[in-house]
Scaffold this active site. Sequence first.
Site, PDB file in Angstrom:
ATOM      1  N   HIS A 159      -7.230   2.870   3.585  1.00  0.00           N
ATOM      2  CA  HIS A 159      -7.051   3.655   4.821  1.00  0.00           C
ATOM      3  C   HIS A 159      -8.400   3.883   5.535  1.00  0.00           C
ATOM      4  O   HIS A 159      -8.435   4.096   6.745  1.00  0.00           O
ATOM      5  CB  HIS A 159      -6.472   5.038   4.507  1.00  0.00           C
ATOM      6  CG  HIS A 159      -4.988   5.038   4.280  1.00  0.00           C
ATOM      7  ND1 HIS A 159      -4.416   4.549   3.130  1.00  0.00           N
ATOM      8  CD2 HIS A 159      -3.964   5.473   5.053  1.00  0.00           C
ATOM      9  CE1 HIS A 159      -3.097   4.692   3.214  1.00  0.00           C
ATOM     10  NE2 HIS A 159      -2.798   5.261   4.364  1.00  0.00           N
ATOM     11  N   THR A 218      -6.082   2.756  -4.969  1.00  0.00           N
ATOM     12  CA  THR A 218      -5.519   3.655  -5.983  1.00  0.00           C
ATOM     13  C   THR A 218      -4.631   2.852  -6.941  1.00  0.00           C
ATOM     14  O   THR A 218      -4.772   2.942  -8.167  1.00  0.00           O
ATOM     15  CB  THR A 218      -4.697   4.766  -5.293  1.00  0.00           C
ATOM     16  OG1 THR A 218      -5.524   5.382  -4.318  1.00  0.00           O
ATOM     17  CG2 THR A 218      -4.221   5.796  -6.292  1.00  0.00           C
ATOM     18  N   CYS A 261      -4.343  -1.556  -1.940  1.00  0.00           N
ATOM     19  CA  CYS A 261      -4.467  -0.120  -2.188  1.00  0.00           C
ATOM     20  C   CYS A 261      -5.420   0.045  -3.368  1.00  0.00           C
ATOM     21  O   CYS A 261      -5.162  -0.505  -4.449  1.00  0.00           O
ATOM     22  CB  CYS A 261      -3.086   0.430  -2.528  1.00  0.00           C
ATOM     23  SG  CYS A 261      -3.074   2.136  -3.079  1.00  0.00           S
ATOM     24  N   GLY A 298      -2.901   8.796  -3.834  1.00  0.00           N
ATOM     25  CA  GLY A 298      -4.188   9.200  -4.427  1.00  0.00           C
ATOM     26  C   GLY A 298      -4.205  10.565  -5.080  1.00  0.00           C
ATOM     27  O   GLY A 298      -5.115  10.866  -5.854  1.00  0.00           O
ATOM     28  N   CYS A 342     -10.843   2.899  -0.278  1.00  0.00           N
ATOM     29  CA  CYS A 342      -9.437   3.204   0.011  1.00  0.00           C
ATOM     30  C   CYS A 342      -9.127   2.419   1.280  1.00  0.00           C
ATOM     31  O   CYS A 342      -9.919   2.453   2.231  1.00  0.00           O
ATOM     32  CB  CYS A 342      -9.249   4.698   0.258  1.00  0.00           C
ATOM     33  SG  CYS A 342      -7.615   5.112   0.921  1.00  0.00           S
ATOM     34  N   GLU A 374      -2.848   8.565   8.364  1.00  0.00           N
ATOM     35  CA  GLU A 374      -1.392   8.405   8.546  1.00  0.00           C
ATOM     36  C   GLU A 374      -0.909   9.213   9.753  1.00  0.00           C
ATOM     37  O   GLU A 374       0.042   8.841  10.416  1.00  0.00           O
ATOM     38  CB  GLU A 374      -0.635   8.847   7.282  1.00  0.00           C
ATOM     39  CG  GLU A 374      -0.843   7.951   6.069  1.00  0.00           C
ATOM     40  CD  GLU A 374      -0.024   6.649   6.097  1.00  0.00           C
ATOM     41  OE1 GLU A 374       1.059   6.623   6.687  1.00  0.00           O
ATOM     42  OE2 GLU A 374      -0.522   5.651   5.539  1.00  0.00           O
ATOM     43  N   ASP A 384       0.874  -1.173   0.000  1.00  0.00           N
ATOM     44  CA  ASP A 384       0.000   0.000   0.000  1.00  0.00           C
ATOM     45  C   ASP A 384       0.914   1.226   0.000  1.00  0.00           C
ATOM     46  O   ASP A 384       2.118   1.122   0.207  1.00  0.00           O
ATOM     47  CB  ASP A 384      -0.892  -0.003   1.253  1.00  0.00           C
ATOM     48  CG  ASP A 384      -1.778   1.245   1.340  1.00  0.00           C
ATOM     49  OD1 ASP A 384      -2.394   1.606   0.317  1.00  0.00           O
ATOM     50  OD2 ASP A 384      -1.855   1.866   2.414  1.00  0.00           O
ATOM     51  N   SER A 385       0.291   2.389  -0.165  1.00  0.00           N
ATOM     52  CA  SER A 385       1.071   3.631  -0.113  1.00  0.00           C
ATOM     53  C   SER A 385       1.533   3.928   1.320  1.00  0.00           C
ATOM     54  O   SER A 385       2.408   4.757   1.513  1.00  0.00           O
ATOM     55  CB  SER A 385       0.215   4.785  -0.607  1.00  0.00           C
ATOM     56  OG  SER A 385      -0.833   5.026   0.322  1.00  0.00           O
TER      57      SER A 385
HETATM   58  N1  DGL Z   1      -4.748   3.240   0.819  1.00  0.00           N
HETATM   59  C1  DGL Z   1      -4.660   3.620  -0.543  1.00  0.00           C
HETATM   60  C2  DGL Z   1      -5.915   3.361  -1.318  1.00  0.00           C
HETATM   61  O1  DGL Z   1      -6.549   2.375  -1.004  1.00  0.00           O
HETATM   62  C3  DGL Z   1      -3.917   4.862  -0.892  1.00  0.00           C
HETATM   63  C4  DGL Z   1      -4.324   6.157  -0.327  1.00  0.00           C
HETATM   64  C5  DGL Z   1      -3.361   7.211  -0.796  1.00  0.00           C
HETATM   65  O2  DGL Z   1      -2.170   6.950  -0.746  1.00  0.00           O
HETATM   66  O3  DGL Z   1      -3.794   8.268  -1.225  1.00  0.00           O
HETATM   67  O4  DGL Z   1      -6.267   4.024  -2.236  1.00  0.00           O
END
Ligand code: DGL
Length: 257
Positions: A182, A71, A69, A39, A180, A148, A6-7
């Site tokens: 997160h 994105t 992730c 994102g 997402c 985060e 993931d990011s």
């Molecule tokens: N957790 C990620 C997603 O599912 C990335 C969020 C991000 O880095 O902007 O899109």
Amino acid sequence: MIGIFDSGIGGLTVVRELMRQKPDASFIYLGDTARTPYGNKSPETVLRYAIEDVEFLLAHGATSIVIACNTASAIAEEQLMRAYPHIPVFGVIRPAIEEALSLKPYSIGVIGTRATVSSGIYQKMLQEAGTSIAVRAQACPLFTSLVEEGLLEDQVTKLMIKKYLSEFRAHRVDAMILGCTHYPLLRPQIARYVGKKTELVDPAAAVIRKVLSDTRVPPAAGEQQFFLTDVAPHTVAIASKWLGKGIHVEKAQVGTA
Ligand code: DGL
């Protein structure tokens, strides 16, 4: 060994589900915290980051890849599948759609990053699934940074939820996809705001069921490794809290991060 990326720490919502369904699973997690969020980046950059993340995981022994992730799944899943034809690659978007449709909703909401929402991937896949259910999508770009930063219960997070989701409160949808990885960390706050009649859909359980039932993924037990491209103490603290146990995090060198 299952490679998961993931990011940042959002993909841990998928890891937590893996640890729940198979506590002794062998996996390696990579969170690209040095370059998060993805994102808000262009599709070219997200694709480059995703390839670099996968290269890191494969170099460290991964034999399957979970794109934890949305994105990266929206932008890069197809290219990754083509680039690594011998490696099982799992994205989170299809499982999210299957999970949402299993609720038999009349209307669906999708919340995600700017890149995910502007890709139109959810609408496209829902159409491909042969449904004409109304879909309302909303980008919530600041949610990732709030998570985060660990500001889950902060006043500023409440304000952003209100700013992004007021339409979903005024005109409710039956199912809202947390598009997402997160966002499940904000689940109670989002649920409180949109109300009980909207079912929140987190694809983590569905994607892990897919991974664990795939015969190409050997049922290896053992090692669990966590890598971040930037190891900040507060990030490790949030990650440990979310997983419900202290974790040892190593620094990863990925691409130019
Ligand atoms: N957790 C990620 C997603 O599912 C990335 C969020 C991000 O880095 O902007 O899109």
